[in-house]
Design an enzyme around this catalytic site. Structure first.
Site, PDB file in Angstrom:
ATOM      1  N   GLY A 249       0.774  -1.244   0.000  1.00  0.00           N
ATOM      2  CA  GLY A 249       0.000   0.000   0.000  1.00  0.00           C
ATOM      3  C   GLY A 249       0.797   1.281   0.000  1.00  0.00           C
ATOM      4  O   GLY A 249       0.229   2.365   0.092  1.00  0.00           O
ATOM      5  N   GLU A 291       4.192  -6.619   1.555  1.00  0.00           N
ATOM      6  CA  GLU A 291       3.732  -6.955   0.208  1.00  0.00           C
ATOM      7  C   GLU A 291       3.589  -5.724  -0.688  1.00  0.00           C
ATOM      8  O   GLU A 291       2.487  -5.369  -1.092  1.00  0.00           O
ATOM      9  CB  GLU A 291       2.357  -7.620   0.290  1.00  0.00           C
ATOM     10  CG  GLU A 291       2.351  -8.921   1.007  1.00  0.00           C
ATOM     11  CD  GLU A 291       0.950  -9.431   1.289  1.00  0.00           C
ATOM     12  OE1 GLU A 291       0.826 -10.635   1.517  1.00  0.00           O
ATOM     13  OE2 GLU A 291      -0.010  -8.631   1.283  1.00  0.00           O
ATOM     14  N   PRO A 292       4.671  -5.051  -1.011  1.00  0.00           N
ATOM     15  CA  PRO A 292       4.547  -3.896  -1.895  1.00  0.00           C
ATOM     16  C   PRO A 292       4.290  -4.318  -3.342  1.00  0.00           C
ATOM     17  O   PRO A 292       4.914  -5.257  -3.836  1.00  0.00           O
ATOM     18  CB  PRO A 292       5.920  -3.216  -1.772  1.00  0.00           C
ATOM     19  CG  PRO A 292       6.852  -4.292  -1.335  1.00  0.00           C
ATOM     20  CD  PRO A 292       6.063  -5.332  -0.610  1.00  0.00           C
ATOM     21  N   TYR A 335     -11.235   5.126 -11.474  1.00  0.00           N
ATOM     22  CA  TYR A 335     -10.964   5.838 -10.218  1.00  0.00           C
ATOM     23  C   TYR A 335     -10.662   7.317 -10.393  1.00  0.00           C
ATOM     24  O   TYR A 335     -10.261   7.973  -9.432  1.00  0.00           O
ATOM     25  CB  TYR A 335      -9.742   5.260  -9.487  1.00  0.00           C
ATOM     26  CG  TYR A 335      -9.536   3.781  -9.511  1.00  0.00           C
ATOM     27  CD1 TYR A 335     -10.430   2.905  -8.888  1.00  0.00           C
ATOM     28  CD2 TYR A 335      -8.398   3.227 -10.106  1.00  0.00           C
ATOM     29  CE1 TYR A 335     -10.189   1.539  -8.891  1.00  0.00           C
ATOM     30  CE2 TYR A 335      -8.161   1.860 -10.102  1.00  0.00           C
ATOM     31  CZ  TYR A 335      -9.059   1.021  -9.501  1.00  0.00           C
ATOM     32  OH  TYR A 335      -8.831  -0.319  -9.479  1.00  0.00           O
ATOM     33  N   CYS A 362     -15.179   2.734 -28.018  1.00  0.00           N
ATOM     34  CA  CYS A 362     -16.492   3.329 -28.270  1.00  0.00           C
ATOM     35  C   CYS A 362     -17.191   3.547 -26.941  1.00  0.00           C
ATOM     36  O   CYS A 362     -18.074   2.769 -26.550  1.00  0.00           O
ATOM     37  CB  CYS A 362     -17.318   2.414 -29.153  1.00  0.00           C
ATOM     38  SG  CYS A 362     -16.667   2.414 -30.792  1.00  0.00           S
ATOM     39  N   TYR A 391      -0.875  -1.774 -12.152  1.00  0.00           N
ATOM     40  CA  TYR A 391      -2.327  -1.856 -12.379  1.00  0.00           C
ATOM     41  C   TYR A 391      -2.744  -1.263 -13.730  1.00  0.00           C
ATOM     42  O   TYR A 391      -3.834  -0.709 -13.853  1.00  0.00           O
ATOM     43  CB  TYR A 391      -3.089  -1.188 -11.226  1.00  0.00           C
ATOM     44  CG  TYR A 391      -2.732  -1.778  -9.882  1.00  0.00           C
ATOM     45  CD1 TYR A 391      -3.089  -3.095  -9.565  1.00  0.00           C
ATOM     46  CD2 TYR A 391      -2.009  -1.056  -8.931  1.00  0.00           C
ATOM     47  CE1 TYR A 391      -2.736  -3.659  -8.346  1.00  0.00           C
ATOM     48  CE2 TYR A 391      -1.649  -1.618  -7.709  1.00  0.00           C
ATOM     49  CZ  TYR A 391      -2.019  -2.917  -7.426  1.00  0.00           C
ATOM     50  OH  TYR A 391      -1.665  -3.484  -6.228  1.00  0.00           O
TER      51      TYR A 391
HETATM   52  N1  LLP Z   1      -1.363  -7.071  -0.380  1.00  0.00           N
HETATM   53  C1  LLP Z   1      -2.693  -7.222  -0.498  1.00  0.00           C
HETATM   54  C2  LLP Z   1      -3.371  -8.213   0.312  1.00  0.00           C
HETATM   55  C3  LLP Z   1      -3.402  -6.434  -1.411  1.00  0.00           C
HETATM   56  O1  LLP Z   1      -4.713  -6.578  -1.495  1.00  0.00           O
HETATM   57  C4  LLP Z   1      -2.719  -5.478  -2.207  1.00  0.00           C
HETATM   58  C5  LLP Z   1      -3.424  -4.646  -3.177  1.00  0.00           C
HETATM   59  C6  LLP Z   1      -1.321  -5.381  -2.056  1.00  0.00           C
HETATM   60  C7  LLP Z   1      -0.676  -6.186  -1.125  1.00  0.00           C
HETATM   61  C8  LLP Z   1      -0.490  -4.430  -2.868  1.00  0.00           C
HETATM   62  O2  LLP Z   1      -0.833  -3.110  -2.669  1.00  0.00           O
HETATM   63  P1  LLP Z   1       0.059  -1.958  -3.335  1.00  0.00           P
HETATM   64  O3  LLP Z   1       1.396  -2.012  -2.675  1.00  0.00           O
HETATM   65  O4  LLP Z   1       0.163  -2.271  -4.791  1.00  0.00           O
HETATM   66  O5  LLP Z   1      -0.689  -0.731  -3.079  1.00  0.00           O
HETATM   67  N2  LLP Z   1      -6.385  -1.644  -8.779  1.00  0.00           N
HETATM   68  C9  LLP Z   1      -6.117  -0.624  -7.790  1.00  0.00           C
HETATM   69  C10 LLP Z   1      -5.261  -1.144  -6.671  1.00  0.00           C
HETATM   70  C11 LLP Z   1      -5.867  -2.325  -5.970  1.00  0.00           C
HETATM   71  C12 LLP Z   1      -4.961  -2.854  -4.886  1.00  0.00           C
HETATM   72  C13 LLP Z   1      -5.463  -4.140  -4.383  1.00  0.00           C
HETATM   73  N3  LLP Z   1      -4.655  -4.765  -3.381  1.00  0.00           N
HETATM   74  C14 LLP Z   1      -5.450   0.554  -8.488  1.00  0.00           C
HETATM   75  O6  LLP Z   1      -5.279   0.515  -9.703  1.00  0.00           O
HETATM   76  O7  LLP Z   1      -5.133   1.559  -7.840  1.00  0.00           O
END
Ligand code: LLP
Length: 432
Positions: A249, A291-292, A335, A362, A391
């Site tokens: 996150g 978990e980045p 978003y 379209c 993403y």
């Molecule tokens: N761990 C878990 C359990 C997760 O659900 C996620 C993201 C991550 C790690 C990784 O998060 P990050 O470091 O990438 O922020 N589609 C959306 C983002 C959805 C994220 C879902 N889970 C977007 O395009 O912003």
């Protein structure tokens, strides 16, 4: 000037990524195309890996959240950097295993994994399954028994922290489809059930509080809430859980005004909290997983397009049409996500025009950005949208039967294809 460290401008005034001229890349590989700087990805991985090692004395592990960008090459890169990955579907698991990614370094997530996916994970000896609910726990125990195995699991807990609001809030009841609730006692119940199961080894607990978060405080708060649960588990069951997964996150830069903290700052601050809190609660510091996803690949990727029609609607707006759109980047449509766009062949010119970048689907909502500042463009110019590494490819679709763009990886000035461009045959390949 640019939102990403791997972007620059060369003597021709062309935008470069990883030192390569993006105009040349667009000629060689066509547009649209996703382009990544491998060195930037590796730099980010190392920053996380080193800071987790430093802050937890080697008792921590980075799992790249591969939903951000999943293809064979990224699993190869993660393997060569010695980190783990998180997968969220049979498809991601398959892709990782297909390049011999070490199964024990894979964490398998998902709020509704099906029987086949769980069995695939058990058969493949995936290191950790992050169990979301009681139904899944029971199914997994039965599958593990059928295969004569003991499966290492963690529970996904809802720590009740909403980091998506402007000022993050801690709510008693967070409305989320993911994981076990704390406040209802559901989480504790699940822990007790798992401890009594013969084919399950409960290794620890997991939480993930959201994505694109700039503040460190919600991560600290999440760690505290989780450690309190560790202490409760210890006092109620006598078992001290060994692992804590704090999720991903970490925010990245999409706009020049974004100001994310260095990843090491999150690690340092959260680790301090974890150590202090463990001491206070009489717990040994657990093994820490993070978990980045976005923060490893997001700013390392861009998308190149060719400009088509430019429609000036007097007193209303100017639409700059590109040869891609929501099919390769649905994030604005979904978003209203911010992006920085640059005319790649005029990158040293001033950005003087306010335009709306429109895709070719379209659908009127098929926009990449509204009212964004770019150089004055004309048909045939190359437009780069920055920080699209997370993403975008992973959320791409074949809407309007548009073939997906290729992924070009740059390393030390050399560009190579790691995912080829889809053809029309690919688009129809499953049709009977
Ligand atoms: N761990 C878990 C359990 C997760 O659900 C996620 C993201 C991550 C790690 C990784 O998060 P990050 O470091 O990438 O922020 N589609 C959306 C983002 C959805 C994220 C879902 N889970 C977007 O395009 O912003």
């Amino acid at each position: 000037m640019f939102v990403s460290d791997c972007i620059s401008v060369n003597e021709k005034g062309h935008l470069t990524v990883g030192g390569c001229d993006t105009v040349e890349i667009s000629k060689e590989f066509g547009t649209p195309a996703y382009v990544y700087d491998e060195n930037e990805i590796r730099k980010n991985i190392r920053e996380f890996r080193n800071s987790i090692d430093e802050n937890y004395g080697g008792r921590g592990m980075v799992h790249y959240a591969s939903k951000a960008f999943s293809c064979k090459e990224i699993y190869r890169i993660c393997a060569s950097e010695g980190i783990g990955v998180d997968v969220v579907s049979g498809g991601e698991l398959y892709t990782a295993l297909s390049v011999d990614f070490s199964a024990e370094k894979i964490a398998f997530h998902g709020n509704n994994k099906n029987y086949a996916e769980l069995e695939y994970a058990v058969e493949s000896n995936v290191g950790r399954i992050i169990v979301d609910n009681i139904t899944e726990l029971e199914t997994l125990n039965a599958i593990a028994a059928k295969h004569g195995k003991t499966v290492g699991i963690m529970f996904r807990i809802k720590p009740g922290i909403d980091a998506h609001t402007h000022d993050f809030v801690k709510t008693g009841q967070i409305d989320s489809k993911f994981g076990f609730a704390l406040e209802t006692g559901e989480a504790m119940e699940a822990v007790k059930t798992a401890l009594g199961m013969s084919n399950i080894k409960l290794c620890g607990l997991h939480c993930h509080i959201g994505s694109q978060i700039f503040d460190i405080d919600p991560f600290e708060l999440a760690a505290k809430v989780m450690l309190e649960l560790f202490a409760d588990v210890k006092s109620q069951t006598g078992v001290e859980l060994e692992e804590l997964n704090l999720g991903g996150g970490f925010g990245i830069r999409y706009l020049e005004s974004d100001n994310p903290k260095p990843f090491g700052a999150y690690m340092k601050t959260v680790s301090k909290t974890v150590h202090e809190y463990c001491e206070k609660l009489g717990l040994a510091v657990p093994f820490i997983h993070i978990e980045p996803g976005r923060s490893i690949v997001g700013a390392a990727g861009i998308t190149l397009y060719t400009v088509g029609a430019v429609k000036e609607i007097p007193d209303i707006r100017t639409y700059v049409s590109i040869d891609g759109g929501m099919a390769d980047n649905p994030r604005y449509a979904l978003y209203k996500s911010d992006y920085q766009a640059v005319c790649a062949n005029k990158a040293n010119e001033e950005r003087t025009e306010i335009v709306t970048i429109a895709g070719k689907c379209c659908e009127s909502g098929d926009l990449i950005q509204e009212n964004t500042k770019i150089q004055k463009v004309q048909p045939g110019d190359i437009l780069a949208v920055l920080s699209t590494g997370a993403y975008n490819y992973s959320m791409a679709s074949n809407y309007n039967r548009i073939p997906k763009p290729p992924v070009v990886m740059i390393k030390d000035g050399e560009a190579r294809i790691v995912v080829r461009r889809e053809t029309y045959e690919d688009v129809a390949v499953c049709d009977i």
